[in-house]
Structure formats: structure tokens, C-alpha cells
Design a protein around this motif. Structure first.
Motif, PDB file in Angstrom:
ATOM      1  N   ILE A 156       0.851  -1.190   0.000  1.00 42.19           N
ATOM      2  CA  ILE A 156       0.000   0.000   0.000  1.00 42.19           C
ATOM      3  C   ILE A 156       0.885   1.238   0.000  1.00 42.19           C
ATOM      4  CG2 ILE A 156      -1.929   1.169   1.132  1.00 42.19           C
ATOM      5  CD1 ILE A 156      -2.323  -1.478   2.769  1.00 42.19           C
ATOM      6  N   ASP A 157       0.812   2.026  -1.057  1.00 46.26           N
ATOM      7  CA  ASP A 157       1.522   3.292  -1.120  1.00 46.26           C
ATOM      8  C   ASP A 157       0.580   4.386  -0.653  1.00 46.26           C
ATOM      9  OD1 ASP A 157       4.213   2.767  -2.216  1.00 46.26           O
ATOM     10  OD2 ASP A 157       3.102   1.943  -3.906  1.00 46.26           O
ATOM     11  N   VAL A 158       0.940   5.015   0.466  1.00 48.52           N
ATOM     12  CA  VAL A 158       0.081   6.002   1.114  1.00 48.52           C
ATOM     13  C   VAL A 158       0.667   7.385   0.933  1.00 48.52           C
ATOM     14  CG1 VAL A 158      -1.066   6.651   3.263  1.00 48.52           C
ATOM     15  CG2 VAL A 158      -0.482   4.253   2.843  1.00 48.52           C
ATOM     16  N   LYS A 159      -0.182   8.310   0.478  1.00 55.64           N
ATOM     17  CA  LYS A 159       0.194   9.723   0.367  1.00 55.64           C
ATOM     18  C   LYS A 159      -0.734  10.533   1.251  1.00 55.64           C
ATOM     19  CE  LYS A 159       0.708  11.457  -3.675  1.00 55.64           C
ATOM     20  NZ  LYS A 159       0.450  11.790  -5.090  1.00 55.64           N
ATOM     21  N   GLY A 160      -0.216  11.592   1.829  1.00 52.64           N
ATOM     22  CA  GLY A 160      -1.026  12.487   2.627  1.00 52.64           C
ATOM     23  C   GLY A 160      -1.569  13.644   1.808  1.00 52.64           C
ATOM     24  N   LYS A 161      -2.505  14.366   2.399  1.00 51.01           N
ATOM     25  CA  LYS A 161      -3.079  15.547   1.750  1.00 51.01           C
ATOM     26  C   LYS A 161      -1.990  16.615   1.603  1.00 51.01           C
ATOM     27  CE  LYS A 161      -5.596  18.248   4.231  1.00 51.01           C
ATOM     28  NZ  LYS A 161      -6.700  18.800   5.063  1.00 51.01           N
ATOM     29  N   GLU A 162      -1.911  17.205   0.446  1.00 54.70           N
ATOM     30  CA  GLU A 162      -0.900  18.248   0.206  1.00 54.70           C
ATOM     31  C   GLU A 162      -1.381  19.597   0.735  1.00 54.70           C
ATOM     32  OE1 GLU A 162       0.056  18.271  -3.907  1.00 54.70           O
ATOM     33  OE2 GLU A 162       0.911  16.228  -3.888  1.00 54.70           O
TER      34      GLU A 162
END
Length: 362
Positions: A356-362
Motif C-alpha cells: 500500500i503506497d500512502v500519500k497524505g493531503k498536500e
């Protein structure tokens, strides 16, 4: 015994009789020319007595060890029913070309061997499944390795853990999450086959976290948790863990523990402005948890049915029985599991490792 188990046993008993009927009718059709009628009748009677006897002895706990034999019987009869249906269609479509079912009689064991071979391959050969998700909260990019339902025991052990560790290393995961059913009911095979060095190979920069599943809670949970801990894995018993003040991990006991606190209760004393990752072995409370400030829930347990058509049952049982879905502002991922239960076979599902590649809100 709970009432639902009586219904389950009744359903299994009825299905078993149907499978036995199809099995014996198919053998009579394909091999009747090679066997005298009395021999076919005797074989049919013996097959009914043997199969039903094993299941009755298991259910009545006269011989509990036969419990492991029952799934093999049901699966072989299920595969026989699949082949019978396929051959029946072939015979009907090509009846003007067939003089006798002799060719199908030769093909029957080949088809059975093929189904079993594919099933064993699916059980022992994991695929790597990738998901990319974006959270509604700030977070530096993070790669999570997810695997569940090892059921470490006599049929699945050190070799498979070595392979899993190699996959996580190759995928360069930052964090590993293991949501339950690490052992297959107890630690006897785990200890006798010295699996701990292989389990201890599971490593990630931000740690390895596990919860216990229903099979871990069948009476040996303390020893199971201790062995997992000795392998360098943090076991969360309805606990929360803050990682570098960047995100939180919540680990829930399996719902076999009836007095476990709710996810909402576990979140009462934590900073919900941080991304929150929940490990919950069964995906049985997805709709409730989707109302909470949970950003990612990972679960297993369903095995994606393990053997078709059981996946149809799991789809009816759970809001999300397999795969990924965004519900509300949270993401929910249910894996089919890295191991298997009962027998080393999967049909219509496959062993898997989830990245799972997780990105946060920019």
C-alpha cells in the motif's frame, strides 16, 4: 454449541449428500462399462458410509483429529461436481460426435489432477497486489506491507516466511502490518519446526505490528503472542501506538473476544488529527468504523473465500469481503491472506502480499 453451528452442520450434511450423489452417478456413467453393477453399488454404499462417518465422528468429537480430513473430502467432491457439470455440457453439445463416454472417462482423472494442481499453486505462489491511496490528512509518503492469515503450522511455515521477508525487502516497505491468524490454533508446529528465525526476518524501518485473529484466540493466545513478540514483532492487544508523532496504529483483538472495546473507545484518548491505521482481523465492522476518523483499516480472515464458490458467501457476509474501497474519508483494504486454512488449496482466490503506497493531503 451455538445455534448457528447446527445450521452450518445441517447445510454441510445436505451438500455432502448432493456431492456424493453426483460423484457416484458420474463414476457410473463414465466407468460403468468397466465395473459390474454390484461393484458400483458396493462402491457407492462405501463412499456414503465413509464420508458421512468421518464427518459425524468429527462433529460428535469422537475423533476430533478427523477434522482435518473433512475439508479434503468436501473439496475433492466439489471438484468432482465441477468436472461432472463440465463433462455433462460437453457430452450434450457433442453427443452427435461421441459414440461413448470413453474419452471423457480418460479425461476425468486428468481434469481432477489439473484442478488440484492449480489449487495448490494458488495456495503456495503469492501474487503481489499494489494499492495507492491518498489520505485527507497530512502525511509523508509511506509504503506499507500487508500480509495476514499465515496459519503457521505443519503445511505452511519457515520457507513461506523466508519468501515473505524477501518480498517485503524487495518492495522496500517502511512498515509491516499483520492483521491476525499468525498461527494455526497453537504454537506446537511453530516450535517443533523452529520457525522463529524465519518469522523474525520480517523487518521494516518503522516496525512490524500484528494483532491476533480468531485462530490465535483458540486457547493458546498467550503463548502465540509471546512467540510473535520474541520474533521482534509488536502485538497490539486493543492498543494504540504512535509512530514518530506522524501517524497512529490501532490494533484490535479479534471479535471472538466479546468484551473487546470498540474502535471508538480506543480512539477516545488519542490525537485523531494524525492519520490513523487500524488492524482488525475480521472486516465485520467496516460500516461502523467508516463513521470514525479512521484513515485506513486493514483486515483479512475471509481468504476471499479460498475455494469457489465460498467467495460468493463471503461477499454476502461482509460489506467488503476482498479488495479496496474508500468509504467516507477512510480507506478499507481486505486481503485474501498469505497462507490458507485447513488444506493447501485455493480456487478462485490466490495467496497474496499487499503493498500500500500512502500519500497524505498536500
Amino acid at each position: 454449541m451455538e445455534t448457528r453451528y447446527y445450521f452450518i452442520f445441517a447445510a454441510v450434511f445436505v451438500v455432502l449428500q448432493l456431492f456424493l450423489y453426483i460423484f457416484n452417478r458420474t463414476l457410473g456413467w463414465l466407468y460403468g462399462a468397466f465395473l459390474p453393477q454390484q461393484g458400483r453399488y458396493l462402491f457407492a454404499i462405501l463412499s456414503y458410509l465413509l464420508a458421512n462417518g468421518i464427518i459425524l465422528l468429527t462433529v460428535l468429537r469422537v475423533s476430533p483429529s478427523l477434522f482435518r480430513v473433512t475439508p479434503y473430502i468436501l473439496v475433492i467432491l466439489l471438484y468432482s461436481a465441477f468436472i461432472s457439470l463440465a463433462f455433462g455440457i460437453i457430452w450434450w453439445l457433442g453427443k452427435s460426435y461421441f459414440q461413448s463416454p470413453r474419452l471423457l472417462a480418460w479425461a476425468y482423472p486428468v481434469a481432477m489432477f489439473g484442478l488440484i494442481s492449480v489449487s495448490v499453486y494458488n495456495a503456495y505462489t503469492p501474487k503481489i497486489v499494489h494499492y495507492q491511496i491518498t489520505l485527507d490528512k497530512p502525511l509523508n509518503p509511506l509504503r506499507i506491507g500487508l500480509a495476514s492469515d499465515f496459519h503457521l503450522g505443519t503445511l505452511f511455515g519457515a520457507k513461506q516466511m523466508d519468501q515473505l521477508a524477501a518480498i517485503f525487502d524487495q518492495q522496500k516497505v517502511d512498515l509491516i502490518l499483520l492483521p491476525g491468524d499468525i498461527m494455526d490454533d497453537n504454537v506446537d508446529a511453530y516450535l517443533s519446526q523452529q520457525m522463529q528465525p524465519s518469522l523474525a526476518k520480517l523487518k521494516a524501518p518503522l516496525g512490524v505490528y500484528a494483532t491476533l485473529g480468531n485462530h490465535d484466540f483458540f486457547g493458546d493466545q498467550q503463548r502465540i503472542a509471546e512467540q510473535i513478540k520474541q520474533a521482534g514483532i509488536k502485538v497490539l492487544w486493543d492498543q494504540t501506538e504512535t509512530i514518530h508523532q506522524e501517524f497512529m496504529i490501532v490494533g484490535r483483538n479479534d471479535d471472538l473476544v466479546k468484551d473487546r472495546p470498540s474502535t471508538a473507545q480506543l480512539l477516545e484518548s488519542v490525537d485523531t488529527s494524525l492519520p490513523i491505521f487500524v488492524l482488525d482481523h475480521r472486516p465485520s465492522e467496516i460500516e461502523q468504523i467508516s463513521q470514525l476518523p479512521v484513515d485506513l483499516l486493514v483486515a483479512g480472515h475471509t481468504h476471499n473465500g479460498q475455494i469457489f464458490p465460498a467467495n460468493l458467501i463471503t461477499k454476502l457476509t461482509y460489506r467488503l469481503a476482498y479488495g479496496h474501497e474508500k468509504i467516507g474519508h477512510g480507506h478499507f483494504i481486505v486481503t485474501s491472506g498469505y497462507g490458507f486454512w485447513g488444506i493447501p488449496m485455493r480456487l478462485g482466490s490466490q495467496s497474496e502480499v499487499v503493498i500500500i503506497d500512502v500519500k497524505g493531503k498536500e
